[in-house]
Every structure is written in C-alpha cells, then in structure tokens.
Write a protein that holds these residues in place. Structure first.
Motif, PDB file in Angstrom:
ATOM      1  N   PHE A 119       0.832  -1.204   0.000  1.00 45.96           N
ATOM      2  CA  PHE A 119       0.000   0.000   0.000  1.00 45.96           C
ATOM      3  C   PHE A 119       0.866   1.253   0.000  1.00 45.96           C
ATOM      4  CE2 PHE A 119      -2.101   3.480   2.194  1.00 45.96           C
ATOM      5  CZ  PHE A 119      -3.336   3.534   1.567  1.00 45.96           C
ATOM      6  N   ALA A 120       1.924   1.252   0.829  1.00 43.13           N
ATOM      7  CA  ALA A 120       2.792   2.428   0.931  1.00 43.13           C
ATOM      8  C   ALA A 120       3.480   2.727  -0.395  1.00 43.13           C
ATOM      9  CB  ALA A 120       3.827   2.211   2.036  1.00 43.13           C
ATOM     10  N   TRP A 121       4.048   1.719  -1.018  1.00 45.12           N
ATOM     11  CA  TRP A 121       4.774   1.965  -2.264  1.00 45.12           C
ATOM     12  C   TRP A 121       3.826   2.347  -3.402  1.00 45.12           C
ATOM     13  CZ3 TRP A 121       9.659   2.998  -3.010  1.00 45.12           C
ATOM     14  CH2 TRP A 121      10.568   2.645  -2.005  1.00 45.12           C
ATOM     15  N   THR A 122       2.619   1.796  -3.396  1.00 50.59           N
ATOM     16  CA  THR A 122       1.644   2.160  -4.420  1.00 50.59           C
ATOM     17  C   THR A 122       1.227   3.620  -4.303  1.00 50.59           C
ATOM     18  OG1 THR A 122       0.790  -0.099  -4.557  1.00 50.59           O
ATOM     19  CG2 THR A 122      -0.662   1.667  -5.331  1.00 50.59           C
ATOM     20  N   ASN A 123       1.066   4.095  -3.078  1.00 46.74           N
ATOM     21  CA  ASN A 123       0.524   5.433  -2.855  1.00 46.74           C
ATOM     22  C   ASN A 123       1.581   6.523  -2.696  1.00 46.74           C
ATOM     23  OD1 ASN A 123      -2.654   5.347  -2.330  1.00 46.74           O
ATOM     24  ND2 ASN A 123      -1.755   3.432  -1.587  1.00 46.74           N
ATOM     25  N   PHE A 124       2.815   6.152  -2.287  1.00 47.42           N
ATOM     26  CA  PHE A 124       3.825   7.177  -2.018  1.00 47.42           C
ATOM     27  C   PHE A 124       5.134   6.955  -2.772  1.00 47.42           C
ATOM     28  CE2 PHE A 124       1.137   6.653   1.771  1.00 47.42           C
ATOM     29  CZ  PHE A 124       0.535   7.901   1.780  1.00 47.42           C
ATOM     30  N   ASN A 126       5.816   7.521  -5.792  1.00 49.82           N
ATOM     31  CA  ASN A 126       6.123   8.588  -6.744  1.00 49.82           C
ATOM     32  C   ASN A 126       6.336   9.949  -6.078  1.00 49.82           C
ATOM     33  OD1 ASN A 126       5.956   6.903  -9.015  1.00 49.82           O
ATOM     34  ND2 ASN A 126       3.728   7.146  -9.122  1.00 49.82           N
ATOM     35  N   THR A 127       6.291  10.015  -4.757  1.00 52.85           N
ATOM     36  CA  THR A 127       6.555  11.283  -4.063  1.00 52.85           C
ATOM     37  C   THR A 127       8.056  11.506  -3.964  1.00 52.85           C
ATOM     38  OG1 THR A 127       6.490  10.168  -1.902  1.00 52.85           O
ATOM     39  CG2 THR A 127       4.433  11.162  -2.708  1.00 52.85           C
ATOM     40  N   ARG A 133       8.091  13.531   1.172  1.00 53.16           N
ATOM     41  CA  ARG A 133       7.454  12.210   1.276  1.00 53.16           C
ATOM     42  C   ARG A 133       6.807  12.034   2.644  1.00 53.16           C
ATOM     43  NH1 ARG A 133      10.745   7.417  -1.141  1.00 53.16           N
ATOM     44  NH2 ARG A 133       9.647   8.200  -3.000  1.00 53.16           N
ATOM     45  N   PHE A 140      -1.979  12.397   4.039  1.00 51.22           N
ATOM     46  CA  PHE A 140      -2.895  11.279   3.808  1.00 51.22           C
ATOM     47  C   PHE A 140      -3.529  10.811   5.115  1.00 51.22           C
ATOM     48  CE2 PHE A 140      -3.429   6.684   4.136  1.00 51.22           C
ATOM     49  CZ  PHE A 140      -4.429   6.489   3.200  1.00 51.22           C
ATOM     50  N   HIS A 144      -7.379  10.799   6.206  1.00 51.25           N
ATOM     51  CA  HIS A 144      -7.964   9.457   6.164  1.00 51.25           C
ATOM     52  C   HIS A 144      -8.636   9.069   7.477  1.00 51.25           C
ATOM     53  CE1 HIS A 144      -8.346   5.404   4.464  1.00 51.25           C
ATOM     54  NE2 HIS A 144      -8.003   4.933   5.658  1.00 51.25           N
ATOM     55  N   LEU A 179       3.847   3.744   7.598  1.00 50.55           N
ATOM     56  CA  LEU A 179       4.013   4.092   6.184  1.00 50.55           C
ATOM     57  C   LEU A 179       5.406   4.645   5.920  1.00 50.55           C
ATOM     58  CD1 LEU A 179       0.507   5.677   5.511  1.00 50.55           C
ATOM     59  CD2 LEU A 179       1.318   3.416   4.797  1.00 50.55           C
TER      60      LEU A 179
END
Length: 293
Positions: A119-124, A126-127, A133, A140, A144, A179
């Motif tokens: 989940f972390a790599w999918t959402n962050f 590209n930061t 980051r 988030f 959330h 995260l």
C-alpha cells in the motif's frame, strides 16, 4: 514562554501491584525546567528510577492495595516558536543510517509494516524522497482518519487504523510511522504534553498526546499527522518504536485507572525579573552544581 504542566492519576489495586511508569519528561527537555519535576505519591510507595533502552526516564514502583494517587506539577521554558519545517531535509540510503536508527525501520507491536508495504509503495512511491514524502504521508493520514475518542482501541494496529478510518492520536501516529518505515524512512513514536497554545481551544479534555519523529538529514524531526501543522509548546516525555514502549503505566497485576487529569497551559507573561532562570537536572543538582533541598 513559560508553560505549566502536570498530571493527577489515581489507580485502584486489590493487592500490592508492581508497575512501570513512563511519566517523567524526556532528558532532552530537563534543561528547560524552571521548577523541579518530581513524581509524587499520596501514600508510601517504593519507587526507583531508571533509564530504558530508548533513553527515557522511567520509574519502577509497587503500588499498595487500595487507591493510590500519582501526580506531578512543573513549569518549563519554551521558545514560543512553531516547530521547525525543514522542507529540504533529505532521506538517507539505508547504508548511511547509524546502527541505532535501524530499529526504527522495522515492524513493531502496533506498526505492522508487513501488511502495509505494498500500500505504501503504491501510494507514495512517486513522491519526492525526504521531507516531502513524510509530509505526503502525514497529509494522507490526517485526511484518512477521523479523530474520535469513542473509537479508541488499545489493540488497534496501523493496519487497523487504515481500515477503521477512525481513532485517537496514537492511531494517527502509528499509521504514519508504519508508512514511513515501509518507505525506508526511520520513524519513532513520541508521547508527551501538547497544550492548546497558539490555536483555538480544542473541544476535548486535556490528555497526553502522541506524535512521531522521522530521521532525515541526520536529525530527528517532529511530525504530527493528527494536527498536521507546526505547533508551539510541545513537551516530549518519551520515544520508542510504538505506544507499547512508552505506555504511561504498565501494571503487573490487576489495576483500575480511576482518575485521569492532565494540564498543559501557557503561563501569562510577567515583567522581567532581575534573578536568572534556574534549571534542574534529573540528579537533583542545579546546573551551577549546588545541591537542591
């Protein structure tokens, strides 16, 4: 700025019960004390201080049967300035991290990195690495999770906070820490005092607060996913991998918390006095070396 802080806690035990307390302010803040900060008891209690593996000041006690009150009150100096925002702080390669920082990349009791890595790599992923980051993670988490005292759950992990989307300050901290660790940024849990200084009063009873620190550019920087803004007057008590390491009390037997009062407030400014500010060390000596009564 002068801040008054302290607490009044009462525990009821059916029989003599050993306890560990993490209620002293952190050694890094003791230089700022304007009065001594001593944990007191309303009954004779066998107490001994020690420093844990994280460098926190802790107390071992045996609480007698019945009702026991534990309290402290102190005044402390603060800069009165909002916390540092170091937007250019960089993220270290793991090979560059000090040995004693590596533990804050690993999963822990409430920070279940194994469940949140993808989940972390999918959402962050590209930061921008570094401060941006960590701030993206805080943004988030802040959006959330809904803060709700009624949703407090001492068994909730970071993954639970993600799925439940409600909780208290420890849940914000645990999710943000986890995260960060998943993104190879060392992060540690912090607990302490945070009053409504420089902001409108919050509509909740005063409580101890949880936040976290991330290791960037060779320093530990403060972040707070719940409030998500630099604050004034934060007083650190302890740091650890998560809330399990810095619980205000750990009871080795039956105990019931019957009173919980925390105070953190700015002391109104007074005219400058001629006498110099006195500070105290944990060993009971003034900084000039003379003994304290």
């Amino acid at each position: 700025m002068r801040i008054r802080a302290g607490f009044n806690l009462a525990y009821e035990c059916p029989q003599p019960t050993p306890m560990l307390l993490v209620l002293d302010i952190h050694p890094s803040r003791r230089v700022d004390l304007l009065t001594e900060q001593i944990i007191g008891f309303d009954r004779p209690v066998d107490a001994r201080g020690y420093i844990d593996v994280f460098g926190n000041l802790c107390t071992r006690i045996e609480v007698p049967a019945g009702l026991t009150t534990i309290s402290t009150n102190f005044e402390i100096h603060d800069t009165g300035k909002p916390e540092i925002v170091a937007a250019g702080a960089v993220q270290h390669d793991i090979k560059e991290l000090p040995d004693n920082v590596l533990r804050f990349l690993l999963g822990s009791r409430y920070c279940d990195t194994d469940r949140l890595g993808d989940f972390a790599w999918t959402n962050f992923g590209n930061t921008a690495p570094g401060w941006a980051r960590v701030q993206a993670i805080c943004d988030f988490v802040h959006e959330h999770i809904t803060f709700n005292y009624q949703a407090a759950d001492t068994l909730r992990t970071a993954y639970g906070a993600l799925t439940d989307r409600a909780g208290v300050c420890r849940d914000f901290a645990h999710l943000a820490i986890t995260l960060c660790r998943c993104m190879n940024i060392p992060a540690r849990y912090c607990t302490g005092y945070l009053g409504d200084i420089g902001i409108p009063p919050m509509p909740y009873p005063m409580d101890f607060n949880a936040w976290f620190q991330a290791y960037l550019s060779g320093h530990w920087f403060t972040f707070d996913a719940r409030h998500n803004q630099p604050r004034i007057g934060r007083i650190l008590m302890a740091t650890g991998c998560d809330a399990n390491d810095v619980a205000i009390s750990t009871s080795f037997g039956l105990s019931r918390l019957t009173r919980f009062e925390v105070i953190t407030e700015e002391i109104p400014a007074e005219p400058e006095k001629a006498s110099a500010r006195r500070t105290f060390r944990h060993d009971g000596l003034q900084r000039d070396g003379s003994s304290q009564s």
